[in-house]
Design an enzyme around this catalytic site. Structure first.
Site, PDB file in Angstrom:
ATOM      1  N   GLU A 192      34.832  40.327  42.546  1.00  0.00           N
ATOM      2  CA  GLU A 192      34.909  38.885  42.316  1.00  0.00           C
ATOM      3  C   GLU A 192      36.391  38.560  42.093  1.00  0.00           C
ATOM      4  O   GLU A 192      36.897  38.645  40.978  1.00  0.00           O
ATOM      5  CB  GLU A 192      34.094  38.456  41.095  1.00  0.00           C
ATOM      6  CG  GLU A 192      34.127  36.943  40.896  1.00  0.00           C
ATOM      7  CD  GLU A 192      33.848  36.510  39.460  1.00  0.00           C
ATOM      8  OE1 GLU A 192      33.412  35.359  39.270  1.00  0.00           O
ATOM      9  OE2 GLU A 192      34.080  37.297  38.531  1.00  0.00           O
ATOM     10  N   ASP A 230      32.911  42.013  37.926  1.00  0.00           N
ATOM     11  CA  ASP A 230      33.188  40.699  37.372  1.00  0.00           C
ATOM     12  C   ASP A 230      34.677  40.563  37.028  1.00  0.00           C
ATOM     13  O   ASP A 230      35.292  41.497  36.504  1.00  0.00           O
ATOM     14  CB  ASP A 230      32.339  40.505  36.111  1.00  0.00           C
ATOM     15  CG  ASP A 230      32.463  39.121  35.526  1.00  0.00           C
ATOM     16  OD1 ASP A 230      32.085  38.156  36.208  1.00  0.00           O
ATOM     17  OD2 ASP A 230      32.949  39.003  34.387  1.00  0.00           O
TER      18      ASP A 230
END
Length: 704
Positions: A480, A454
């Site tokens: 990401e 993330d």
């Protein structure tokens, strides 16, 4: 124990973070850096900190030395010329969505300033707000935030002209007892260089060819072609890693091979030599079908999701035909989405025990499904005890987070990205933070098959490189990073969000772009410098985006999903996409979902699984004609197999004329499709077929 770290490659004007590996925060003061060698004309220095941000000031090679409690280590930094150019962002007053007199403040935000609200403010010049900075060539998204409000912003993308990055691949083979490492360099699409005109720089271990320490023997040589390094078998133990970059107007992402000898001392000429390419994905992750589950919404309306309930639904995932499942965070958190972590070493109480999580993972493995764990280490919850103690001023925790002066109050405020007030950013300049988060990586890497990382763009490259070296060889790292950035492929991640194709498929679905723009989206990976080894996650929606069906309609969804399954890369389904869901984090529609749409997605999984050409084949344009811009056609080819794919994003079936001889069976549905041969001697020759959403057919290979 400090491990060997790779050379770092950068440009003048861009600093690199350098840090001890596997650090011991209890002896922080015993780590120190010095600049041992620098190019002529350089005056670059380092700070006295254990983690430094080194800024080369002239192009060339820099050699730095880390003195650590367990010994000394060298780091090589290669700085290339500054490629940045002046970038000017403008917001004319007529483009303001609110009256100018209501504007109290304005700032600009984008990937170039880490998405930090309020850090950079434009000036007012001649009826426009203007902000200037230096940025490398490429596309740079941004937003002017009105009154520091993320919901009131003017977005855009600024194109900075200039050359793009070349690409490089290293391969290694054994020859007469030696190991030959050969570079294949490819110029950027807009480069003035031909492929064979690119320079290739090799770095062996932490050294460049010719740069030997006093008394060190040479263990390699560059062949006359400038593309090959020869390493004698007897010396493999001294030269295990070979790095290389291609250099034209700019330098490429660095490539690396590892040469591993079973005989660690390098004395046995008959010992087996193993070749490992860290930038390649694990074999199982070269082209998997991924299924993302927003965990707490998956079990249903009347059943709370838990690991037990997830395990009971593994047969559905197996029936659907997915290869791996990505779970949104499952660790302790006060939120339903789980991205505000309060405990990094325990599973969330409402989901179940670690043993129950391990049972779910085992059930997935028994079904042939890998499990991807959502690793959230850019930030923690503000309710994490480390942050609470940092905010209270407890000395040993104060530097765990980034504290900045608030521009309005003048008081210290923990740094956050966007408007994420509840999730402050960790401070990676702290050895204690690095030690803590490396322990988190070690805690879970042995249990699952990969990490989806993330806010990967918010974590330093140096840290990700260490993570990549710690996890097993067959472990997947998915970043990401928005927008995608090839720099994260340099010894860090092997799979990346394809933000380019995602945006293009959205624009095609809404009618803003023709379907043929998928070709431009595919070429973008080469333009920005991704090497061929990079795997791109192809998706149309996820837990941070609105549902494709809600924005573009059911018919466009089928074509867009089919595009992700028939193009190279890793197709991803977001839970409920196959059930026709329109609520982006809503409860899974088990009882009233779209059964035909589910069957369609299952057929896409089966077709991709059965046709290796859809996973590994090249993409080729084919000649096609249609009255609709919502139609596109292309071929996938590998060895003697060739299939033709036609996609239709519109609400009505479209007639498509393809300049190929094809078989009449649709490989997605298994049904015979009506076709007609047209050959009037002009532009209307070929095969005509009717396409509702997607058709995949075999090309016969016969002459047209």
């Amino acid at each position: 124990m400090h491990s060997v770290a790779p050379p770092r490659f950068t440009t003048v004007g861009q600093s690199v973070e350098l840090a001890p590996r596997d650090p011991d925060p209890d002896v922080d003061s015993e780590y120190s850096w010095t600049v041992e060698a620098r190019p002529n004309g350089s005056s670059a220095v380092v700070s006295d900190d254990a983690v430094v941000h080194f800024a080369p000031d002239v192009p060339g090679l820099y050699r730095l030395r880390l003195t650590a409690p367990d010994g000394e280590r060298e780091r090589l930094v290669r700085a290339f010329p500054d490629v940045r150019r002046t970038a000017r962002f403008e917001l004319p007053l007529p483009d303001l969505p609110i009256p100018h007199e209501e504007l109290e403040s304005i700032c600009i935000m984008g990937p170039f300033n880490e998405q930090l609200v309020g850090r950079d403010r434009p000036t007012y010049e001649d009826g426009a707000y203007v902000y200037e900075t230096k940025l490398p060539p490429g596309e740079h998204p941004y937003g002017f935030l009105l009154n520091n409000d993320l919901t009131e912003q003017v977005r855009g993308t600024l194109s900075v002209p200039g050359p793009r990055r070349p690409r490089i691949r290293l391969d290694a083979e054994r020859e007469a007892g030696d190991v030959l490492v050969t570079a294949d360099a490819k110029a950027a699409p807009d480069s003035d260089y031909a492929d064979d005109e690119l320079a290739v720089e090799f770095y062996i271990g932490e050294r460049a060819p010719g740069a030997l320490a006093s008394g060190e023997k040479r263990v390699h040589r560059v062949e006359s072609d400038g593309r090959t390094v020869r390493i004698p078998r007897d010396e493999i133990a001294d030269a295990r890693r070979v790095h290389a970059v291609a250099v034209g107007e700019r330098h490429s992402i660095a490539e690396r091979v590892e040469i591993r000898g079973d005989d660690e001392a390098g004395r046995n000429r008959n010992a087996r030599t193993r070749i490992h390419r860290p930038n390649d994905p694990p074999e199982w992750a070269a082209s998997p079908t991924v299924y993302e589950i927003f965990v707490r919404s998956f079990a249903g309306e009347t059943v709370d999701t838990s690991f037990i309930e997830l395990e009971r639904r593994v047969p559905y995932l197996e029936w659907l035909g997915v290869d791996c499942v990505w779970l949104t965070p499952v660790l302790g958190s006060p939120t339903t989405h789980g991205y505000h972590t309060t405990n990094y070493f325990e599973t969330a109480d409402d989901l179940g025990t670690r043993a129950e999580f391990e049972s779910f993972v085992a059930a997935c493995h028994d079904a042939g499904i890998r499990v991807i764990f959502d690793l959230v280490i850019n930030h923690s919850s503000r309710d994490h005890p480390a942050f609470q103690m940092s905010a209270a001023g407890v000395p040993e925790y104060r530097d765990w987070y980034v504290w900045e002066e608030d521009g309005e109050t003048g008081e210290a405020k923990a740094q956050r990205y966007f408007n994420w007030e509840r999730i402050p950013n960790f401070n990676f300049d702290s050895l204690a933070v690095r030690r803590f988060l490396l322990d988190v990586v070690d805690e879970w890497a042995g249990l699952v098959d990969g990490f989806r990382c993330d806010v990967a763009w918010g974590v330093p490259h140096e840290f990700w490189k260490e993570v990549a070296d710690r996890v097993p060889d067959d472990f997947l790292l998915l970043d990401e990073t928005i927008p995608r950035d090839p720099a994260y492929h340099e010894g860090e991640f092997t799979m990346h969000y394809d933000t380019t194709l995602y945006g293009t498929l959205r624009d095609i679905g809404t009618g803003e772009k023709p379907a043929s723009d998928v070709f431009d989206a595919l070429e973008d990976a080469k333009r920005v410098g991704f090497p061929d080894s990079a795997v791109h996650l192809r998706y149309v929606e996820n837990h941070d985006e609105s549902r494709y069906r809600e924005e573009c309609g059911r018919d466009a969804l089928k074509a867009a999903a089919a595009a992700t399954f028939t193009l190279p890369g890793a197709p991803m389904m977001y839970y409920g996409q196959e059930r026709g869901m329109t609520e982006y984090r809503g409860t899974m529609r088990w009882d009233d979902g779209d059964e035909e749409l589910t069957t369609f997605h299952r057929s896409l999984c089966e077709t991709r699984d059965e046709l290796s050409v859809l996973r590994d084949g090249t993409v080729e344009r084919v000649e096609w004609e249609s009255d609709s811009e919502a139609v596109v056609a292309f071929a996938r080819e590998m060895d003697a197999e060739r299939v033709v794919v036609a996609l239709n994003f519109s609400e009505r079936p479209q007639s498509v004329r393809i300049d190929e001889r094809i078989e009449a069976e649709d490989l997605v549905t298994g049904r015979r499709i009506p076709t007609a041969r047209r050959d009037d001697g002009g532009t209307h020759s070929g095969t005509e077929l009717l396409v509702s959403d997607v058709v995949v057919v075999r090309a016969t290979g016969e002459s047209k």
